[in-house]
Scaffold this active site. Structure first.
Site, PDB file in Angstrom:
ATOM      1  N   GLU A   1       0.889  -1.170   0.000  1.00  0.00           N
ATOM      2  CA  GLU A   1       0.000   0.000   0.000  1.00  0.00           C
ATOM      3  C   GLU A   1       0.918   1.208   0.000  1.00  0.00           C
ATOM      4  O   GLU A   1       1.586   1.459   1.005  1.00  0.00           O
ATOM      5  CB  GLU A   1      -0.878   0.019   1.256  1.00  0.00           C
TER       6      GLU A   1
ATOM      7  N   CYS B   1      -3.572   8.333   3.495  1.00  0.00           N
ATOM      8  CA  CYS B   1      -3.300   7.752   2.173  1.00  0.00           C
ATOM      9  C   CYS B   1      -4.478   7.968   1.236  1.00  0.00           C
ATOM     10  O   CYS B   1      -4.316   7.954   0.023  1.00  0.00           O
ATOM     11  CB  CYS B   1      -2.978   6.281   2.318  1.00  0.00           C
TER      12      CYS B   1
HETATM   13  P1  NAP Z   1       8.128   4.981   4.880  1.00  0.00           P
HETATM   14  O1  NAP Z   1       9.252   5.868   5.198  1.00  0.00           O
HETATM   15  O2  NAP Z   1       8.167   4.198   3.621  1.00  0.00           O
HETATM   16  O3  NAP Z   1       8.028   3.997   6.147  1.00  0.00           O
HETATM   17  C1  NAP Z   1       7.027   3.032   6.204  1.00  0.00           C
HETATM   18  C2  NAP Z   1       7.487   1.895   7.078  1.00  0.00           C
HETATM   19  O4  NAP Z   1       8.594   1.241   6.457  1.00  0.00           O
HETATM   20  C3  NAP Z   1       7.983   2.330   8.468  1.00  0.00           C
HETATM   21  O5  NAP Z   1       7.578   1.386   9.418  1.00  0.00           O
HETATM   22  C4  NAP Z   1       9.497   2.298   8.296  1.00  0.00           C
HETATM   23  O6  NAP Z   1      10.181   2.097   9.503  1.00  0.00           O
HETATM   24  C5  NAP Z   1       9.629   1.081   7.413  1.00  0.00           C
HETATM   25  N1  NAP Z   1      10.909   0.980   6.747  1.00  0.00           N
HETATM   26  C6  NAP Z   1      11.707   1.984   6.312  1.00  0.00           C
HETATM   27  N2  NAP Z   1      12.818   1.455   5.756  1.00  0.00           N
HETATM   28  C7  NAP Z   1      12.721   0.102   5.864  1.00  0.00           C
HETATM   29  C8  NAP Z   1      13.558  -0.984   5.507  1.00  0.00           C
HETATM   30  N3  NAP Z   1      14.746  -0.797   4.930  1.00  0.00           N
HETATM   31  N4  NAP Z   1      13.142  -2.247   5.763  1.00  0.00           N
HETATM   32  C9  NAP Z   1      11.958  -2.453   6.348  1.00  0.00           C
HETATM   33  N5  NAP Z   1      11.130  -1.461   6.743  1.00  0.00           N
HETATM   34  C10 NAP Z   1      11.503  -0.197   6.483  1.00  0.00           C
HETATM   35  O7  NAP Z   1       6.745   5.713   4.877  1.00  0.00           O
HETATM   36  P2  NAP Z   1       6.150   6.698   5.979  1.00  0.00           P
HETATM   37  O8  NAP Z   1       6.912   7.964   5.881  1.00  0.00           O
HETATM   38  O9  NAP Z   1       6.015   6.037   7.304  1.00  0.00           O
HETATM   39  O10 NAP Z   1       4.666   6.867   5.425  1.00  0.00           O
HETATM   40  C11 NAP Z   1       4.314   7.821   4.473  1.00  0.00           C
HETATM   41  C12 NAP Z   1       3.957   7.181   3.167  1.00  0.00           C
HETATM   42  O11 NAP Z   1       3.099   6.071   3.364  1.00  0.00           O
HETATM   43  C13 NAP Z   1       3.205   8.129   2.280  1.00  0.00           C
HETATM   44  O12 NAP Z   1       3.877   8.224   1.067  1.00  0.00           O
HETATM   45  C14 NAP Z   1       1.849   7.493   2.063  1.00  0.00           C
HETATM   46  O13 NAP Z   1       1.363   7.593   0.772  1.00  0.00           O
HETATM   47  C15 NAP Z   1       2.072   6.080   2.390  1.00  0.00           C
HETATM   48  N6  NAP Z   1       0.872   5.517   2.980  1.00  0.00           N
HETATM   49  C16 NAP Z   1       0.113   4.663   2.257  1.00  0.00           C
HETATM   50  C17 NAP Z   1      -1.019   4.107   2.809  1.00  0.00           C
HETATM   51  C18 NAP Z   1      -1.856   3.123   2.042  1.00  0.00           C
HETATM   52  O14 NAP Z   1      -2.715   2.508   2.636  1.00  0.00           O
HETATM   53  N7  NAP Z   1      -1.638   2.966   0.773  1.00  0.00           N
HETATM   54  C19 NAP Z   1      -1.383   4.404   4.106  1.00  0.00           C
HETATM   55  C20 NAP Z   1      -0.605   5.284   4.816  1.00  0.00           C
HETATM   56  C21 NAP Z   1       0.527   5.833   4.244  1.00  0.00           C
HETATM   57  P3  NAP Z   1      10.798   3.323  10.344  1.00  0.00           P
HETATM   58  O15 NAP Z   1       9.669   4.183  10.724  1.00  0.00           O
HETATM   59  O16 NAP Z   1      11.442   2.640  11.489  1.00  0.00           O
HETATM   60  O17 NAP Z   1      11.753   4.001   9.419  1.00  0.00           O
END
Ligand code: NAP
Length: 513
Positions: free
Chosen positions: A251, A290
């Site tokens: 997602e 999102c």
């Molecule tokens: P993100 O930086 O991609 O982080 C998401 C998750 O991935 C966090 O738990 C993060 O952990 C983890 N992560 C980061 N690097 C990783 C790695 N190398 N290996 C495994 N896990 C890793 O996104 P975000 O800033 O939290 O969220 C914002 C984005 O999410 C927005 O772009 C939004 O569009 C999207 N979003 C989508 C939905 C949907 O349902 N489609 C819903 C909500 C948000 P850490 O926090 O520990 O870095």
């Protein structure tokens, strides 16, 4: 200073090594810390593969559903405490916090009821029985069987409660043990949920890693699954990293749109619904949703009127300390988020005109000068929405929407949805059934969900931004290609479909008939 522990291999452990801070985005005060490593993740997977798998395999759907009902009840019991944590750590207003926390409880309850309905059937039936022999005796039946493996859940910062619960509900009901990793920056709510859930769950059914992922994805084997919510760059990294047989659900980013049909007068019920939905879905959770509406398309004849009406609505939203009752919009969740949203607005500003809010500068109510990650609501406009690259190619994850004009043609509106290259949800507002049919036929391949606003449903609409457990959540293309929820469909990611052939009466008993 509170040091957050993870719940792994049956015990709470703080980890070791360097620390990361969890911050109040209103005051920039450090609320808690977490070690960035030092966990025995191999032991956690072993615990899930042994104790967790064994416990869940020994339970019927109804019994697993009863556990989900207990989790929902635990949320209700600690609701005020969870709301306070979301306000402090997420910059949520009380309303934003309820949206996340109650949404988690509602989703757990939905799947609890589904579990009760599915009862004690050993397998889930998929479609009707099929006669494959000369007589009805020789039958065929598609079924879903519990997968043998571990479900790893990685969640985004914006929904620490709902994100944990919606993935957990489907995996546990399907019978897979879970290791869940909330986003670190806003993990206080998820950490508290893990504490509340722990005594209610069978051993190994849920483990929670608080802090960065570290080696979480290094020991996956065929049969395991990963459900990820987050940004597209992280999603891309996961796609490259995971071994082929590990199932991955993504997602990710989404450029959701709202389209006003040419028949809709702003004074009508459908018109009022459109304005309310756009204003709410660009500002609720400070636009960090999102499903938020990023792109708005309106007929040329209504363009000025829509700009004025939306400007009036968003300018009335008090921005500031989200713990205050008079405040309707808090800060974005982190300093990084603030920087990213500002950069996104600057990119948009170079290609669009300002309707309201300039580039997001604001003096927040009740906040010390210079503190907090605040951005005011920003409305932009463009006369050429189809060719506005920053609008159609970059998600600005904050309270920002852009209004574009069109000639009212349903096919053009659908092409505009497609221009976002795949979204979670988009909406159209019209009472003209022919226009709606043309729009839906052409837009549906580009959206996980289409919300059709009209006068008849306006009074009972939850709005496009609300994800319902009974309907699919996910979207094609840019949105990641994933599918979550959707009632029983949500279980399928955690199960394997198998076609059975044999004595029709035997097949019937296998699916609880
Ligand atoms: P993100 O930086 O991609 O982080 C998401 C998750 O991935 C966090 O738990 C993060 O952990 C983890 N992560 C980061 N690097 C990783 C790695 N190398 N290996 C495994 N896990 C890793 O996104 P975000 O800033 O939290 O969220 C914002 C984005 O999410 C927005 O772009 C939004 O569009 C999207 N979003 C989508 C939905 C949907 O349902 N489609 C819903 C909500 C948000 P850490 O926090 O520990 O870095």
């Amino acid at each position: 200073m509170q040091l957050l522990a993870s719940y792994l291999a049956g015990k709470w452990s703080p980890g070791s090594g360097a620390k990361q801070s969890l911050v109040n985005p209103t005051t920039e005060e450090v609320l808690a810390e977490v070690h960035t490593g030092g966990h025995d993740l191999a032991a956690a997977f072993q615990h899930a593969r042994t104790a967790g798998a064994r416990e869940l395999a020994g339970m019927t759907f109804a019994q697993r559903g009863a556990v989900l009902a207990a989790l929902a009840k635990a949320i209700h019991g600690a609701r005020e405490e969870l709301i306070a944590l979301a306000v402090a750590n997420g910059g949520n207003t009380r309303g934003d916090a309820k949206f996340d926390i109650d949404g988690g409880a509602v989703t757990l309850s939905h799947y609890a009821q589904l579990g009760e309905k599915l009862g004690s059937a050993p397998l889930l039936g998929d479609g009707e029985p099929i006669q494959v022999g000369r007589t009805a005796r020789m039958g065929g039946q598609h079924v879903w069987a519990r997968r043998r493996g571990v479900a790893v859940h990685i969640n985004a910062f914006n929904f620490p409660a709902w994100g944990l619960c919606e993935k957990l509900a489907c995996a546990l009901l399907a019978g897979m043990p879970v290791i869940s990793k909330p986003a670190t920056a806003t993990a206080l709510v998820a950490h508290r949920l893990a504490q509340l859930f722990e005594p209610l769950l069978p051993a190994g059914a849920l483990q929670v890693l608080i802090g960065p992922a570290g080696a979480l994805l290094d020991t996956l084997v065929p049969g395991d699954v990963v459900a990820f919510t987050g940004g597209s760059d992280t999603a891309k990294m996961l796609r490259n990293k995971l071994p082929e047989p590990v199932r991955l659900n993504i997602e990710a980013d989404s450029l959701n749109a709202a389209v006003l049909g040419p028949d809709v007068d702003l004074g009508s019920e459908a018109g009022a619904l459109f304005l309310a939905d756009v204003a709410r879905d660009m500002t609720q959770k400070t636009g960090q949703k999102c499903t938020a509406i990023r792109r708005v398309l309106v007929p040329e004849a209504r363009f000025a009127e829509v700009c004025d009406a939306l400007k009036e609505r968003v300018s009335a939203i008090a921005v500031g300390d989200p713990s205050r009752e008079d405040v309707r919009m808090g800060p974005v969740a982190t300093a990084q988020q603030h920087k990213d949203v500002k950069a996104g607005i600057a990119r948009l500003a170079a290609a669009t005109d300002s309707v309201y809010g300039g580039t997001g500068e604001i003096t927040p109510v009740g906040v010390a000068a210079g503190k907090g990650y605040f951005i005011g609501p920003v409305l932009r406009s463009t006369r050429d929405p189809m060719n506005c690259a920053p609008l159609n190619e970059h998600e600005v994850f904050g309270p920002v929407s852009t209004i574009g004009l069109y000639n009212g043609d349903a096919a053009f509106a659908a092409d505009f949805i497609a221009r976002g290259e795949g979204c979670l949800v988009s909406s159209a507002y019209s009472d003209d059934r022919e226009w709606v049919a043309t729009f839906v036929g052409a837009a549906a391949p580009w959206a996980g969900r289409l919300y059709l606003g009209s006068s008849k449903m306006a009074s009972q609409s939850p709005g496009p931004g609300t994800v319902l457990p009974s309907l699919l959540h996910g979207g094609p293309g840019r949105a990641g290609g994933g599918e979550e929820l959707g009632g029983e469909r949500g279980l399928q990611f955690y199960m394997q479909r198998c076609a059975l052939e044999g004595d029709a009466s035997v097949l019937k008993t296998l699916i609880g008939g």
